[in-house]
Motif scaffolding. Structure first.
Motif, mmCIF file in Angstrom:
data_model
loop_
_atom_site.group_PDB
_atom_site.id
_atom_site.type_symbol
_atom_site.label_atom_id
_atom_site.label_comp_id
_atom_site.label_asym_id
_atom_site.label_seq_id
_atom_site.Cartn_x
_atom_site.Cartn_y
_atom_site.Cartn_z
ATOM 1 N N GLN A 37 -57.610 68.662 12.439
ATOM 2 C CA GLN A 37 -56.860 69.343 11.393
ATOM 3 C C GLN A 37 -56.937 68.565 10.087
ATOM 4 N N PRO A 38 -56.765 69.243 8.956
ATOM 5 C CA PRO A 38 -56.745 68.514 7.687
ATOM 6 C C PRO A 38 -55.457 67.699 7.576
ATOM 7 N N PRO A 39 -55.461 66.634 6.800
ATOM 8 C CA PRO A 39 -54.247 65.839 6.635
ATOM 9 C C PRO A 39 -53.113 66.674 6.044
ATOM 10 N N HIS A 40 -51.904 66.473 6.549
ATOM 11 C CA HIS A 40 -50.739 67.126 5.969
ATOM 12 C C HIS A 40 -49.611 66.104 5.846
ATOM 13 N N PRO A 41 -48.815 66.213 4.771
ATOM 14 C CA PRO A 41 -47.768 65.220 4.526
ATOM 15 C C PRO A 41 -46.664 65.261 5.577
ATOM 16 N N VAL A 42 -46.133 64.085 5.874
ATOM 17 C CA VAL A 42 -44.973 63.959 6.755
ATOM 18 C C VAL A 42 -43.981 63.014 6.076
ATOM 19 N N ALA A 43 -42.717 63.234 6.335
ATOM 20 C CA ALA A 43 -41.679 62.355 5.796
ATOM 21 C C ALA A 43 -41.771 60.989 6.456
ATOM 22 N N ALA A 44 -41.290 59.977 5.750
ATOM 23 C CA ALA A 44 -41.302 58.621 6.311
ATOM 24 C C ALA A 44 -40.525 58.579 7.623
ATOM 25 N N ARG A 45 -39.417 59.308 7.692
ATOM 26 C CA ARG A 45 -38.615 59.370 8.924
ATOM 27 C C ARG A 45 -39.453 59.894 10.084
ATOM 28 N N ALA A 46 -40.198 60.974 9.840
ATOM 29 C CA ALA A 46 -41.035 61.550 10.885
ATOM 30 C C ALA A 46 -42.160 60.604 11.272
ATOM 31 N N ALA A 47 -42.692 59.872 10.304
ATOM 32 C CA ALA A 47 -43.756 58.911 10.608
ATOM 33 C C ALA A 47 -43.239 57.810 11.529
ATOM 34 N N ILE A 48 -42.052 57.298 11.236
ATOM 35 C CA ILE A 48 -41.485 56.207 12.039
ATOM 36 C C ILE A 48 -41.048 56.695 13.417
ATOM 37 N N GLU A 81 -35.005 57.187 1.627
ATOM 38 C CA GLU A 81 -35.326 57.736 2.942
ATOM 39 C C GLU A 81 -35.304 56.648 4.005
ATOM 40 N N LEU A 82 -35.844 55.494 3.679
ATOM 41 C CA LEU A 82 -35.850 54.375 4.621
ATOM 42 C C LEU A 82 -34.421 53.900 4.900
ATOM 43 N N ALA A 83 -33.596 53.796 3.867
ATOM 44 C CA ALA A 83 -32.215 53.359 4.047
ATOM 45 C C ALA A 83 -31.427 54.338 4.912
ATOM 46 N N LEU A 84 -31.621 55.633 4.690
ATOM 47 C CA LEU A 84 -30.930 56.632 5.503
ATOM 48 C C LEU A 84 -31.345 56.552 6.967
ATOM 49 N N LEU A 85 -32.628 56.318 7.221
ATOM 50 C CA LEU A 85 -33.095 56.197 8.605
ATOM 51 C C LEU A 85 -32.512 54.961 9.270
ATOM 52 N N VAL A 86 -32.467 53.842 8.552
ATOM 53 C CA VAL A 86 -31.884 52.627 9.123
ATOM 54 C C VAL A 86 -30.414 52.855 9.450
ATOM 55 N N GLY A 87 -29.695 53.527 8.555
ATOM 56 C CA GLY A 87 -28.291 53.840 8.821
ATOM 57 C C GLY A 87 -28.128 54.723 10.044
#
Length: 120
Positions: A37-48, A81-87
């Motif tokens: 598939q072609p690359p598609h964006p994902v949120a940092a939360r989804a990546a982690i 986004e990173l801070a919210l995921l850590v919380g």
């Protein structure tokens, strides 16, 4: 001379467990990459959360990019986004998760207790 359109290469490509490209990072954004598939964006939360074995490198790359681009508006979005995921993960851990709990286990729904029917 005609040159076919080719997207800009990624700054970083992280492999999956089998060594195939799984995530690409460019311009402060993560992309799901794969041969089918072609690359598609994902949120940092989804990546982690989708790649818990690569959580450390994912966060390091995000921090590197934010240091290199402090005046870019997306750097603040990425930090937020990173801070919210850590919380979120901290709250899940404080709700009784054991010290060895993995990111995958944090995402799994908690089993419901069976209704008391008087019989066991």
């Amino acid at each position: 001379m005609y040159a076919p359109f080719t997207p800009r290469p990624f700054d970083v490509i992280l492999p999956d467990a089998l060594g195939h490209p799984a995530l690409g990072f460019r311009d402060g954004r993560w992309f799901r990459v794969g041969a089918d598939q072609p690359p598609h964006p994902v949120a940092a939360r989804a990546a982690i959360l989708g790649n818990p074995d690569a959580a450390g490198p994912i966060v390091q790359i995000m921090c590197w990019w934010m240091r290199e681009h402090p005046r870019e508006g997306h750097a603040v979005d990425l930090a937020t986004e990173l801070a919210l995921l850590v919380g979120e993960m901290s709250r899940e851990m404080s709700r009784g998760a054991s010290r060895g709990t993995t990111v995958r286990e944090l995402r799994a729904p908690r089993p419901a207790l069976p209704a008391r029917s008087g019989r066991y």
